[in-house]
Design an enzyme around this catalytic site. Structure first.
Site, mmCIF file in Angstrom:
data_model
loop_
_atom_site.group_PDB
_atom_site.id
_atom_site.type_symbol
_atom_site.label_atom_id
_atom_site.label_comp_id
_atom_site.label_asym_id
_atom_site.label_seq_id
_atom_site.Cartn_x
_atom_site.Cartn_y
_atom_site.Cartn_z
ATOM 1 N N ASP A 281 86.983 6.665 -3.842
ATOM 2 C CA ASP A 281 87.806 7.857 -3.642
ATOM 3 C C ASP A 281 89.284 7.587 -3.877
ATOM 4 O OD1 ASP A 281 85.995 9.810 -3.150
ATOM 5 O OD2 ASP A 281 86.627 10.192 -1.088
ATOM 6 N N GLY B 105 86.278 16.519 6.081
ATOM 7 C CA GLY B 105 87.543 15.863 5.786
ATOM 8 C C GLY B 105 88.351 16.774 4.883
#
Length: 379
Positions: free
Chosen positions: A132, A194
């Protein structure tokens, strides 16, 4: 691969909380066939084991055995400065992922566990990590450095890394194609359990809300987002909190859960409809944080061509999109209420015809992006 159309797709939701379930869909001859199984799923390792059973057995199986799989792509949240692209997983790579557990305590341990389960199941497949943090390696030093002595960066690696990069990369590329312009200034807003927001200039990340770990920035499902460090010092000094207790507080007991009573936006909306004041406040805090970052990134980019809403909340909660976009006319952001509420599951503009800034809802497809990067690595 290389075709984009999936053979099957699926989702495991509410892992570790009441109401866990698995959705599994198979695509055959232009049709799709789906099943849904419910029952408490305690952790991500158990979730992956159940997914693997669905892939290989019963009417909805898509492979005869694990040996049919050539590569398994894993989303790994934190790669530090070590990884800037997809990487074949070796023992050394696993060691690096493990070293970063403390920086992504909700994610890297789970990612590591799923790698181990996949290694035991798909013995002959290449295991590939897609990080990520990779998309955010283009952030300039003036944006990724903290205002602390340089030694902490050089010796301890303390800097902004950024997260949700796979999602931001995918949706921003879709937006660039939609805009049909080479030079672009885009704000990508990823809202799920998130949450993060990224400023993207000409296809490259130049700033993002998550930092050293995936805790800072926007308010999230269980994470606090930005909080004055003085609060941490105060709780340690005057209330006797340990580091472990503080980590649990800001990572697992805050955000929507801490303010509103649930980490799931759908639960929060239900409580609001029942007149719950705490849930209402949670929504107001959530939207307010996003608006503040839009203003900041408009300044960083020196203008905006488009903003993107994506991920579970961004794609499915029209009320949140309306709350975020309200009173931003001075930036050229004007939401069309009819288009917003009518949105259903594909790339669409939901701005007014006269708006200077495009408001796009783009379903993220991290699974495809991970598969695409893995195929490129081994193809």
């Amino acid at each position: 691969m290389p075709e984009k159309a999936p053979v099957c797709s699926g989702l495991v939701e509410r892992i570790g909380i009441e109401g866990s379930f698995i959705k599994h869909t198979v695509y055959r001859n232009g049709e799709k066939f789906s099943i849904e199984e419910s029952g408490f799923i305690a952790n991500h390792g158990e979730a992956l084991r159940q997914v693997l059973a669905l892939l290989t057995a019963g009417d909805y199986a898509v492979i005869a055995s694990p040996d049919d799989i050539a590569a398994v792509g894993h989303r790994v949240v934190h790669g530090g400065e070590h990884f800037s692209g997809p990487t074949i997983i070796t023992e050394d790579v696993k060691h690096q992922i493990k070293k970063l557990f403390s920086l992504a305590p909700l994610h890297n341990p789970v990612n590591y566990k799923c790698i181990e389960v996949a290694e035991q199941t798909f013995v002959n497949a290449k295991q590939i990590a897609v990080f990520d943090t990779a998309f955010h390696q283009t952030i300039p030093e003036k944006a990724y450095r903290y205002a602390i002595p340089e030694s902490y960066y050089k010796e301890n690696g303390i800097r902004v890394y950024g997260f949700h990069g796979t999602s931001h990369k995918y949706v921003s590329e879709q937006a660039v194609n939609w805009l049909k312009q080479k030079d672009s200034k885009i704000i990508s807003i990823h809202l799920g359990n998130g949450c993060s927001i990224t400023a993207i200039k000409n296809g490259q990340s130049i700033d993002t809300s998550m930092g050293f770990g995936p805790l800072s920035g926007l308010m999230m499902g269980t994470r606090s987002g930005d909080i004055d460090p003085s609060v941490i010092f105060h709780l340690m000094e005057h209330s006797g909190y340990t580091l472990a207790q503080l980590s649990t507080l800001v990572n697992k007991a805050s955000g929507l859960l801490g303010v509103g009573g649930s980490s799931d936006m759908r639960d929060i909306r239900k409580m609001i409809n029942e007149g719950n004041a705490a849930a209402t406040l949670a929504i107001q805090l959530y939207a307010y944080r996003i608006k503040k970052f839009i203003g900041a990134y408009a300044a960083v980019l020196n203008g905006i061509d488009a903003i993107i809403f994506t991920a579970g909340v961004g794609e499915n909660d029209s009320n949140m999109r309306a709350a975020v976009c309200s009173e931003l006319e001075y930036l050229g952001i004007e939401l069309d209420p009819t288009l917003n509420t009518a949105y259903k599951g594909e790339l669409k503009e939901i701005n007014t015809a006269a708006a200077k800034v495009k408001i796009l809802v783009i379903p993220t497809n991290e699974e495809y992006e991970i598969a695409h990067q893995c195929y490129g690595l081994i193809g």
